[in-house]
Each structure stands twice: as C-alpha cells, then as structure tokens.
Design an enzyme around this catalytic site. Structure first.
Site, mmCIF file in Angstrom:
data_model
loop_
_atom_site.group_PDB
_atom_site.id
_atom_site.type_symbol
_atom_site.label_atom_id
_atom_site.label_comp_id
_atom_site.label_asym_id
_atom_site.label_seq_id
_atom_site.Cartn_x
_atom_site.Cartn_y
_atom_site.Cartn_z
ATOM 1 N N TYR A 177 17.674 8.384 -5.163
ATOM 2 C CA TYR A 177 17.898 7.016 -4.534
ATOM 3 C C TYR A 177 19.533 6.485 -3.446
ATOM 4 O O TYR A 177 19.577 5.439 -3.151
ATOM 5 C CB TYR A 177 18.972 5.819 -5.597
ATOM 6 C CG TYR A 177 19.439 6.515 -6.950
ATOM 7 C CD1 TYR A 177 21.338 6.614 -6.359
ATOM 8 C CD2 TYR A 177 19.219 7.370 -8.259
ATOM 9 C CE1 TYR A 177 21.297 7.048 -7.481
ATOM 10 C CE2 TYR A 177 20.073 7.856 -9.137
ATOM 11 C CZ TYR A 177 21.205 7.569 -8.516
ATOM 12 O OH TYR A 177 22.125 8.205 -9.438
ATOM 13 N N HIS A 196 25.029 10.738 -12.039
ATOM 14 C CA HIS A 196 25.576 9.936 -13.143
ATOM 15 C C HIS A 196 25.541 10.882 -14.150
ATOM 16 O O HIS A 196 26.930 11.044 -14.823
ATOM 17 C CB HIS A 196 24.421 8.871 -13.231
ATOM 18 C CG HIS A 196 24.473 7.785 -14.290
ATOM 19 N ND1 HIS A 196 26.140 7.233 -14.930
ATOM 20 C CD2 HIS A 196 23.790 8.344 -15.997
ATOM 21 C CE1 HIS A 196 26.188 6.467 -16.073
ATOM 22 N NE2 HIS A 196 24.266 6.792 -16.910
ATOM 23 N N ARG A 205 31.294 8.743 -6.528
ATOM 24 C CA ARG A 205 30.439 9.706 -7.473
ATOM 25 C C ARG A 205 29.343 10.358 -6.640
ATOM 26 O O ARG A 205 28.709 10.256 -6.496
ATOM 27 C CB ARG A 205 29.822 8.898 -8.815
ATOM 28 C CG ARG A 205 29.166 9.581 -9.541
ATOM 29 C CD ARG A 205 28.076 8.846 -10.379
ATOM 30 N NE ARG A 205 27.103 9.363 -9.902
ATOM 31 C CZ ARG A 205 25.473 8.556 -9.723
ATOM 32 N NH1 ARG A 205 25.957 7.201 -10.240
ATOM 33 N NH2 ARG A 205 24.488 8.381 -9.591
#
Lengths: 358, 325
Positions: free
Chosen positions: A270, A261, A257
């Site tokens: 993160y 998200h 990805r």
C-alpha cells in the site's frame, strides 16, 4: 516556550532541530554535553532493541511485534520531560518510552514472546501495560488524571496513541472528559502517517490533528516528531500546564513509521518504497547524529562502542526472557480474581486432571 | 470446481455477490488497497473500485453505524471488523440499533447487512486477537450469527448471508482460514442459514461443534472409531438461529451428547444446547450432556493458549464421560 506560539490553526509546527541537525538557539533546552549524548544513547538503544525484536520474530522466537523504528524521538523526548511521579499510559508502539521509563528489557521481550509476565510492570514505574484495542486507553488516562486531581496530588499523566486512534469514539470521549474537568493529562499523538494501510489523509479530513484539542476546549500543538527536543519542550510545557491546573494539552507529533505496522503486515502492498526512502533521510537518529557531530560530541568509535554495549544488554535480556519458565496451567486461572470463585476452581482442577491423564 | 481454502472461498463469494448486485458494498479497515489483513478481500477494490470497497478510518462503531445507515437506504453493506476482539466499540450499534430496527419500526425499516470478522484462537496472536465471544452475539435479539467450518460452507453461507433480508454476523474461524482446502462450487450454490450439517454419521454419541472445533471433533471421532465407537458430528453452521431439530434428532438416535466450543463455558452455547436437549430429548438421554469448552478466563497469550483451547485429549475425555456414565 509557549504552546500558543505554535497554534496549529495557523499552520505552525514546533521544531528545534532542523533535518540537517541545526538547533534553534532560542529553543534549544539547556542540557549539558553528557545529557545530550545520553539522548543519543537512548535513541540508539531503541533502534537496536527494535531491530532485535524484528530479527527474533523472523526466526520464530518472538510473536507478532509492532516496530517503533522512526518514532524514537517522540518517545525519548517526551519521557525526558516526565517527573518520577507522573504516569505513562501507552498504546502498543511505545517500546522506546518503556525502555526510557525503566521497564526491564526482559519484561518487554516476554510480552511480545506471548507471556502474561510481560505485563507485570512494577507499579513504582508508573507505566501501564500495553493497550492493544486502539484508542480505548485514552479514557483511562483521563480517569487517572481525574483521580490525581481528586486526591490533590501534583502528578500528571502522559498518554500515547497513534493517528488512527483519533478516529475512535473513545478518543473523543477522553478529550471531552479531560477538557471539562481540566484534568492534568497530556494527550500525545504520534502521527506516523499510516493506520496499517490507511494514510493519514483518509483517516481524518481535518488539516491537523493537533487542532482537535481546540474543539474540546484546550490547546493543541503540532511538533516535528523526529526532533527529540521538540518532543521534550512540548511535553514539558504541557506537563507544566497540567500541574498548574490549566488542564490538558493535545500534542500531535508528526513522525513517520519506517517499518511495517506489525510483523504481520506488508507495507509494500500500500505504500511506495520511494516515500519510505525519502523519510529515511529525516529520521531521528540521522538528524541527532548530525547535531552531535556539529558540536563535536560524536565519533564513530564512540557510537560503535555504545552499540556494542547496548547489543550485549539486549541479547542478555532476550536470553533471559527465552529461558524463563513457560506458564503453568494454573496461571490461566489464578489471576482472574482476588479469590478464585468456585466455578473457576472446578475448571482449573478439570484442566489439571486432563493434563495428568495425558 | 476449484480447490480453495476458506480465505479464497470467502473472497469468491464476495466477488460473485458484488458482480450480481451493485448494491453490495464492502467497508472496513484495510479492506481495500491492502485486501484485508488476512487477504480475504484481496483484489476486490481493484475490480470494483474505491466506492465499492471502502477503506474506512479506524473506528468500529463508525463502520457498523454507517453500514447500518447504508442498509436503511437499500444498500447491502458487508462490513469487516478486523478481529472479533475489536468488535466491542461497535457492539453498541449492533444491540441498540442494528438488531432492533425491523421490530421497532414494525417492518418499515430493516437492516440487510453483514458484519464479517475473524475470530477464535490457535494462531498465536497477540492480546485481543483470539477471543471467541460468540455467545454475546447469539444472545443479542434481531441478528443472525453464522459460523462456517469449511471453505465450501463459507462461500455458500456468506452468499446466503448477503442475500438475507436481516442483519447477519458472519464469524470466520481464522485458525482454519488456510488449513483446509476443498472443492468449492461457483455460481448459484447457496447454503441456507439455520440449517445444520451432519459432518459425520455415527450411532454411539453426538459431538456438536462449529467453526475451528469441527476439525478437533473430527480428530476425536477418528480416534474413537479406532476403538469401535462411532461418533456423529453435527455442525449447526448458525448458532443463531440454531438448527434445534438436527441436534435433537441426532441425540435421540445416539442418546449421548458432547458439545465442543472454544468460547468460555458459562452461559455459552453449550449451556443452551444442553437445555434444549433437556426440553426436547430428556427421555432419550443415556448420560448428562457434557460440555468441552474454553474456560471462564481471559484467553491466555500465545504461550498458554494450548491450555485453554479444547483439544483431542479433552474432547476424548468428555466422550468417555458420557459413554461410561
């Protein structure tokens, strides 16, 4: 190609196109030049549509959106393997699969712009609406496959989900049912490395997600998810298995990805940017462009022309979606049941009266 | 005392309780490194480590079921469900195990745990992110259901919830997560569970509202005050147990009651409160109890959610109805 040639328990992963765009001649599917170029066109359409959604979201013209950037190859390749009668059961990151299956761009826009009309997908397309609760739709795919089997039809079901979904209980129930019934379903996991902020390594201690199929009595296969040919081959083989009564297959497409998200998420909190940059070099468009170039099927002018025509189509669809009439108050009630029960009819007229009074 | 919004106040409560009691442990999806999708648990993993702020796999039944197991062995898990719309895989654990254990074992075991979750509409969220199915929870035996409507309350109630010997579901109205700032005390200031707050005093009618609806009720009360009508606002703060005395007392004084909730109407808390007033204040009522609520429909997507959520106009309409009866 046989699924068993790529046993995930032995650490094998199916790849046709190397990151440098070199194709394995043994495995390369027999597509003519026009089809090979069309695949690039689809990858590019996915990328441009996705970027347009992100841009509209930033301008406040589209709601929360889950970008697909980096995962186009999984979706383009797998949809290519489908027959017209097959069903697709998506989660919420299958924008590219929807486009390839023929869901109108305007409909996709309307969904993310916050209108129920965006889930009005013509039944003939055999493409279910977006499923937001994670993993629960894998059971629907199993059930649909059981229905196909019961009716003695020749179709199969292709179900997409992410790595996070494999942690949910429903995923295990879906594989249990489908395995026991030998239902004609293909479980297609797009392992993109992250379930929001939780890396794959913290999602499951197993070495591969593909191997999970074995535990439920059917094969799993791990593929390079940034390789549209691998996605095509694995899905085609799994669909053949499904149609011939051999039951389900679990495909784990290892992809990445590249974006957040969703537009509400900030991945800088993160994950390291260096990781993303490293993966950019491996992303499907880069790889596939190399492949076409090596075969003399790509030129910058051709890509620019293609991009311009895609972009015009995208912008036109976005404009139509934006100028669609807003929902009426009646629409809150009128699709709840086939016939409106009395208590809802009362609530409906109460709302209309309140709005009339101003 | 510092000015805080609800997110900051909940974060403070968690930090204070984790400092006070090493058995308090956070777990949930994205609670650790990311600090939660709404940043409610921001900084807590850095402060208390990965064993006390646990990023779990994506599995709600797993989160609640494992929290239950931890609670059985004396820990105080505070589990986060990312959105109430994702609670349902875990609901089996709540109704089948969490809510029953003390009664079932005649007190040998208990489940002193908290399940926090953002809930409610009004932020233009996608499907399954705006539901308010609070009545399902209030209907479940053996758990307490707490809903703050202000930052100071959120802090004080959460601290009480963590210290409570029984399971507490803590619903956070995300629409007002950052919309209200107020002075929030630090230290041992607790707000007891099951005790209502009188948000506004008035003698002409009672508005009962909780969560994000308190603010809507306040707007309505201001408007009514401009017309010379004084509305009293009662925020029960816990919908289970419900502070029946506070509601009954207020309605005995005013004689009129409008319940405002964004959850669907049928079998909602409004019905419960209406029945309560029938049982305990019938002869004081000057009008039937009115419910201004969400509808018995799927929560509309962002473009239609304003039709669904009770707003000033609908609350005033409800108030007029009981005033003119």
């Amino acid at each position: 190609m046989k699924i068993s040639d790529c046993d995930p328990l032995q650490g094998r992963r199916l790849q046709v196109l190397s990151p440098e765009g070199k194709a394995d001649p043994e495995l390369l599917p027999e597509f003519d030049d026009e089809s090979l170029r069309r695949i690039f066109g689809q990858l590019l359409m996915g990328r441009l549509f996705d970027r347009h959604c992100m841009a509209l979201q930033r301008e406040g013209r589209l709601g929360t959106y889950a970008p697909v950037e980096g995962q186009e190859a999984c979706q383009v390749g797998s949809v290519l393997a489908l027959a017209k009668g097959d069903w697709v059961v998506p989660s919420f990151r299958e924008t590219m699969a929807a486009i390839c299956r023929g869901v109108p761009l305007e409909t996709i826009f309307r969904y993310w712009m916050g209108s129920e009309e965006g889930s009005r997908i013509p039944r003939e397309l055999r493409f279910l609406p977006v499923s937001i609760p994670v993993g629960s739709h894998t059971l629907h795919a199993a059930g649909m496959a059981m229905a196909i089997q019961y009716k003695g039809e020749a179709d199969a079901v292709l179900c997409y989900f992410g790595d996070g979904a494999t942690s949910e209980g429903d995923f295990h129930e879906a594989l249990t049912f489908a395995g026991v019934r030998r239902a004609p379903v293909v479980f297609f996991c797009q392992n993109n490395g992250w379930a929001i902020s939780v890396p794959r390594s913290k999602q499951c201690a197993a070495a591969s997600l593909a191997a999970k199929g074995v535990g439920y009595g059917f094969p799993g296969i791990q593929i390079d998810g940034n390789d549209p040919f691998a996605a095509y081959l694995a899905t085609r083989t799994a669909l053949e298995r499904a149609r011939s009564g051999e039951g389900p297959t679990l495909i784990e497409a290892v992809t990445y990805r590249l974006g957040p998200h969703t537009t509400s998420d900030d991945p800088l909190r993160y994950r390291e940017n260096a990781e993303v940059e490293k993966m950019r070099a491996l992303e499907p468009l880069v790889r596939y462009r190399q492949f076409l170039k090596q075969r003399g099927l790509w030129s910058e002018a051709w890509e620019n022309e293609l991009a311009a025509s895609h972009q015009a189509r995208i912008e036109d669809a976005a404009r139509r979606a934006e100028s669609a009439p807003p929902p009426t108050p009646e629409s809150v009630f009128d699709s709840m049941f086939a016939a409106l029960p009395a208590h809802l009819a009362r609530q409906r007229s109460e709302l209309l009266d309140a709005l009339k009074e101003g | 005392m510092a000015q805080m919004n609800m997110v900051e106040a909940i974060n403070l409560a968690l930090r204070e309780e984790m400092e006070r009691d090493p058995d308090v442990i956070l777990l949930g999806e994205d609670v650790g490194k990311e600090g939660g999708v709404f940043r409610v648990t921001e900084g807590l993993q850095q402060r208390f480590g990965e064993n006390r702020s646990i990023d779990t796999p994506l599995a709600e039944s797993g989160i609640v079921g494992c929290a239950f197991g931890m609670a059985l062995l004396g820990l105080k898990p505070v589990a986060e469900i990312q959105f109430m719309g994702f609670l349902y895989p875990a609901y089996d654990q709540i109704i089948s195990h969490v809510g029953r254990i003390r009664n079932r074992t005649r007190g040998v075991y208990s489940a002193p745990m908290v399940i926090r979750m953002p809930y409610g509409g009004g932020i233009h969220a996608p499907e399954h992110h705006s539901e308010s199915t609070e009545a399902l929870l209030a209907h479940t035996p053996g758990i307490k259901v707490v809903i703050p409507s202000s930052p100071a309350d959120a802090r004080g109630l959460l601290k009480s919830a963590i210290r409570d010997p029984d399971p507490v579901l803590f619903l956070e109205p995300k629409r007002i997560y950052r919309a209200i700032k107020e002075e929030v005390p630090e230290g041992e200031v607790l707000v007891p569970l099951g005790k209502a707050r009188r948000v506004r005093e008035g003698g002409d009618l009672t508005l009962v509202a909780w969560g994000a609806m308190v603010r809507e009720a306040q707007k309505a009360a201001e408007e009514l005050a401009g017309q010379g009508i004084e509305a009293e606002i009662i925020d029960p703060r816990s919908i289970s147990p419900l502070d029946e005395a506070a509601i009954v007392e207020s309605v005995k004084k005013t004689g009129r009651c409008v319940v405002v909730h964004e959850a669907p109407r049928t079998c909602g808390l409004g019905a419960e409160i209406s029945a309560l007033l029938m049982e305990q204040a019938l002869l004081y009522l000057k009008a039937p109890v009115e419910r201004v609520s969400g509808f018995d429909t799927v929560m509309p997507l962002p473009k239609g959610e304003h039709f669904y959520l009770p707003d000033l106009r609908r609350i005033l309409r409800g108030a007029r109805k009981v005033l003119e009866f």
